[in-house]
Structures are given as structure tokens and as C-alpha cells.
Design a protein around this motif. Structure first.
Motif, mmCIF file in Angstrom:
data_model
loop_
_atom_site.group_PDB
_atom_site.id
_atom_site.type_symbol
_atom_site.label_atom_id
_atom_site.label_comp_id
_atom_site.label_asym_id
_atom_site.label_seq_id
_atom_site.Cartn_x
_atom_site.Cartn_y
_atom_site.Cartn_z
ATOM 1 N N THR A 40 0.833 -1.199 0.000
ATOM 2 C CA THR A 40 0.000 0.000 0.000
ATOM 3 C C THR A 40 0.871 1.253 0.000
ATOM 4 N N PRO A 41 0.804 2.056 -1.065
ATOM 5 C CA PRO A 41 1.543 3.324 -1.031
ATOM 6 C C PRO A 41 0.723 4.359 -0.246
ATOM 7 N N CYS A 42 1.288 4.840 0.849
ATOM 8 C CA CYS A 42 0.558 5.793 1.687
ATOM 9 C C CYS A 42 1.462 6.929 2.130
ATOM 10 N N GLU A 43 0.944 8.135 2.007
ATOM 11 C CA GLU A 43 1.680 9.306 2.487
ATOM 12 C C GLU A 43 1.499 9.458 3.998
ATOM 13 N N TYR A 44 0.270 9.170 4.477
ATOM 14 C CA TYR A 44 -0.048 9.327 5.899
ATOM 15 C C TYR A 44 -0.415 7.969 6.494
ATOM 16 N N ILE A 45 0.203 7.659 7.637
ATOM 17 C CA ILE A 45 -0.039 6.378 8.296
ATOM 18 C C ILE A 45 -0.379 6.632 9.765
ATOM 19 N N LEU A 46 -1.411 5.946 10.235
ATOM 20 C CA LEU A 46 -1.828 6.017 11.644
ATOM 21 C C LEU A 46 -1.435 4.719 12.329
ATOM 22 N N THR A 47 -0.769 4.835 13.475
ATOM 23 C CA THR A 47 -0.514 3.680 14.332
ATOM 24 C C THR A 47 -1.284 3.905 15.625
ATOM 25 N N TYR A 48 -1.597 2.822 16.304
ATOM 26 C CA TYR A 48 -2.374 2.946 17.538
ATOM 27 C C TYR A 48 -2.047 1.808 18.488
ATOM 28 N N ASP A 49 -2.381 2.029 19.732
ATOM 29 C CA ASP A 49 -2.303 1.003 20.755
ATOM 30 C C ASP A 49 -3.419 1.295 21.746
ATOM 31 N N ALA A 50 -3.917 0.258 22.384
ATOM 32 C CA ALA A 50 -4.981 0.434 23.376
ATOM 33 C C ALA A 50 -4.914 -0.701 24.382
ATOM 34 N N GLN A 51 -5.299 -0.392 25.603
ATOM 35 C CA GLN A 51 -5.341 -1.404 26.662
ATOM 36 C C GLN A 51 -6.607 -1.219 27.477
ATOM 37 N N TRP A 52 -7.108 -2.325 27.978
ATOM 38 C CA TRP A 52 -8.286 -2.312 28.830
ATOM 39 C C TRP A 52 -7.893 -2.810 30.206
ATOM 40 N N SER A 53 -8.666 -2.372 31.202
ATOM 41 C CA SER A 53 -8.450 -2.801 32.581
ATOM 42 C C SER A 53 -9.791 -3.157 33.201
ATOM 43 N N TRP A 54 -9.718 -3.898 34.291
ATOM 44 C CA TRP A 54 -10.932 -4.241 35.019
ATOM 45 C C TRP A 54 -11.207 -3.210 36.102
#
Length: 116
Positions: free
Chosen positions: A70-84
Motif C-alpha cells: 500500500t503506497p501511503c503518504e499518511y499512516i496512523l498507528t495505535y495502541d490500546a489497553q483495557w483494565s478491570w
């Protein structure tokens, strides 16, 4: 001693209800109309990525998942965590989310949320 207990309790309750939010917005000079998203398979919730995409697309930005071809000029990375939350609701809640936007391998914006 009773006053000390009240002060400590109020500080603990205040700390539990204060999320830490940090945002470095993408410069307004960047006109992003297409954003590739690098999928993070370590994120627990199956509904997280579709919701992220939906929120971005509501702002008239097309999204697609990043692939090696995929040729992309803009890239989004993410991370997420859940807790009790065992004490109040005995349920799972989003305790951390981080997003970064890159252009040509340089970070140009980020947002971070941590439930404190």
C-alpha cells in the motif's frame, strides 16, 4: 486522624477520576484526505479498530488498512489497553489509548489517553 483519612480518601478519589490526555495535533497545513492504518493485532477488542475508522471517516478522511504494497503518504498507528474496574462496576474499561500519525516516516501528530 479522621481529617487525615478524609483528605487521603478525597485525593484518591480525585486521582481515580482524572484522565491524562496529551495531544500534539497534526499541523493545519497538512490536508489529509486518505489515511492508512497500521493494524495492531495485540489490541484486545475486535470493535476498537472499526470504531476508530468510523470516527476518522466521519471527518471526511478515507481510511484503509496498511499492507506491504500500500503506497501511503499518511499512516496512523495505535495502541490500546483495557483494565478491570473491580470496585465500582466489575466491568472492563478503556484504560489507555495512543495514536500517532506519520508522514514519510516522521511523526507529525499524536494523541494519548490514560485513565489515571
Amino acid at each position: 486522624m479522621k481529617k487525615l483519612a478524609i483528605i487521603i480518601t478525597s485525593h484518591l478519589l480525585y486521582a481515580c477520576a482524572s484522565p491524562v490526555i496529551r495531544v500534539e495535533p497534526v499541523p493545519a497545513t497538512e490536508n489529509i484526505t486518505h489515511l492508512c492504518i497500521k493494524e495492531n493485532k495485540k489490541v484486545w477488542s475486535d470493535g476498537f479498530l472499526p470504531e476508530v475508522r468510523s470516527q476518522i471517516e466521519e471527518r471526511n478522511i478515507n481510511t484503509e488498512l496498511l499492507t506491504p504494497n500500500t503506497p501511503c503518504e499518511y499512516i496512523l498507528t495505535y495502541d490500546a489497553q483495557w483494565s478491570w474496574d473491580w470496585f465500582w462496576t466489575a466491568s472492563v474499561y478503556l484504560s489507555m489509548a495512543e495514536f500517532s500519525v506519520f508522514k514519510n516516516d516522521h511523526q507529525i501528530g499524536m494523541a494519548s489517553y490514560i485513565a489515571a
